[in-house]
Structure formats: structure tokens, C-alpha cells
Scaffold this active site. Sequence first.
Site, short mmCIF file in Angstrom:
data_model
loop_
_atom_site.label_atom_id
_atom_site.label_comp_id
_atom_site.label_asym_id
_atom_site.label_seq_id
_atom_site.Cartn_x
_atom_site.Cartn_y
_atom_site.Cartn_z
N LYS A 254 -31.99 -62.95 71.33
CA LYS A 254 -31.49 -62.10 70.25
C LYS A 254 -30.07 -61.63 70.60
O LYS A 254 -29.60 -61.79 71.72
CB LYS A 254 -32.41 -60.89 70.07
N TYR B 38 -2.49 -44.33 79.93
CA TYR B 38 -2.66 -43.22 79.00
C TYR B 38 -3.21 -41.98 79.70
O TYR B 38 -4.11 -42.06 80.55
CB TYR B 38 -3.64 -43.62 77.89
#
Length: 355
Positions: free
Chosen positions: A33, A253
Site C-alpha cells: 500500500k 534559516y
Amino acid sequence: MRPLIAHVRLDHFRHNYLLARQRHGGRALAVVKANAYGHGAVRCAQAVADIADGFAVACLEEALQLRAGGITGPILLLEGVFEAAELAEVQAHDLWLVVQSREQLEMLLAAPADKPYRVWLKMDSGMHRAGFFPADYAAAYQRLLQSGKVDAIVKMTHFARADEPGCDATDAQIAAFNAATAGLEGDVSVANSAGIMIHERAHRDWGRPGIMLYGSSPLPDGHPSAAGLKPVMRLSTRIFGVRELGVGEPVGYGASFVTTRPTRVGLMACGYADGYPRLASTGSPVLIDGANSQVIGRVSMDMMTVDLTDLPQAGVGSEVELWGDTISVNDVAAKAGTISYELLCNVKRAHFVYG
């Protein structure tokens, strides 16, 4: 092209499937899946099509992709169907389906059946997510059996805490399941990957190995039951920029990392838009040209930075293993406060290479 490579070793996938089936005994559905946990469902299924007892997917769309890819073996829909119209597709493509709710049961009983369905009837033995409660299970079983629309019923449940060695919840679920299914004929399936690896009482007719097929253990680090698993995906990239920074300089950042020594910083092509977890920033392990190092600063959307200070031989063009043979995807996941399943399922923008 951008040098982010997801190398999927199909021979490792095949090895892990055989190992899972051998440990469990009986038969095993290869759970593919979510695009085989991000590895490519059709390619993975094709790699074991000659040896697999069957496959498991979440939904009809995933099953149809496998059929279109030439997979002819049994395919189980783990979530069953979402509306009655899907049952015609189940019949047309010879799919097996889980029935886990009263609504799904009524859909099936009301639907025409040119041929009998193969049903896996799910019990909620303690996870409390889906399935019939133990007190209601036998009645649902009998309604299916008496309908004349099924050729076999596989009795199943799913564990909530099988990946916690020593926890008694799994034994409690097994006991509840055994009590509620006593006297009901048919095959049994209860073991997921963790169940296969450490809960011998869960070894029944059908195993449902998932994450272990991809070489990642659901168990705590170092557990001996993980021995023998081979990582299927190796995610790697390359350094494409280097800069020298002095003491006290911020990187990335938010200045979440500030140098405490003269530092060589490598810039590499991978970021959170590629599936590398943003929360696995400073300290997340990497392997650069075969030597251990770490991410420094925040992971950005398309790029991230690593420490080259102690690796004078490394520079532009150096290969970086983000996870795979040396860097465990479990270690990266732990650094991000998540699990390997999420990381593997989220890989994108990488060049997938199979072999």
C-alpha cells in the site's frame, strides 16, 4: 540533473519477503500500500510476483494499478470498499476485500454476485480503529456465511502495540480474538511486521508483513529480531557548494546553528520538499564519501547543509548517503521525532533507480 537518487534494491525486497514468510510460516501477503511505502508498488510487486502468496493494498485504486502492471495474484483491499459501486470492480478484477464495518457488510449482502467474494472479516480486538467488536463478530460471520456470496472467510485483526516488546496489550488482543472466533471455521491472519518478528503466538495462516519488507524494523534499535533485514531504499545526493565560515557565524534559516569553530559547510541537493524531514535538522546523521558527519542548520525546502570540517577530502561532487546501508532511516526518523514509515512514504522529486 539534480543528483537526488532513490536507489531501490529489488533483490533486497525479495530477500526480506522470503525472510518474513519463513519467520511467520504459512503464507504471507506482501503489503505494498501507499506505493509500496514510497518504493514503487508495481516494481516491488513485480519483483516478488513469482514467489508471493498475494499482496495487500489500502484501496481499489492501488489494486487496479497492480493489475495494470501485470500482477495476477491475489490482492487484498485492506480498507475494503467505500461505496457499493466498487464491488463490481472487486468482482471484475478478482480482488479480495476486508469487511470491517456494518456498512460494508450491508453493501456486500445487498450487491449482486456473479461469483463468490473472498472476504477477510476484521475484528476490533483492542485497537479501536476499525472492525467488529468481539461480541458482534460471530453474528457478522454467520450473516456472510449464510448469504451464499462468499467462498471463504479469513478471520483477521490488527495489533496496536506489537512493536513494544514486553507490552501485554498484544497478548490481550490475541486472547480476545481467540475467544470470539472459537468454533468459526476459516483461515486466520493477525500478524503485522512486529507480530511476525517477535510474537510467535500471532503466527497463523496468513502473515501481513509491511515495513519489514522494506528493510526497516518497527522494533526498538538493536532488537535481535531485526537481524537479516536489508534496507531496500538508499537515498543519496551530492554536495554542490562549499563555503568556509569563521567562529560565531549562523547557518541557515533562523540562525538555529552558529559555528563554534572555523567550519567548512557543504550544501547539498535535498530538502523537505523532497521528503527529508524538516525537524531532523542539526545533528541528523549523514555519510559523506563513506565518512560520518551531520546536518547543520535547518533543513530548507530544496537544500540542506552538512559539516565538512573534519572531512578535508570532501567537497563539490562528494556523495552523501541520507539513509540506506550505513545511515539507518530509523535514526533519521528518530531525530525528527517520527517513524521510518513516514519518511519512506514521503520521498519525492528524487530520481528512482531500480536494480
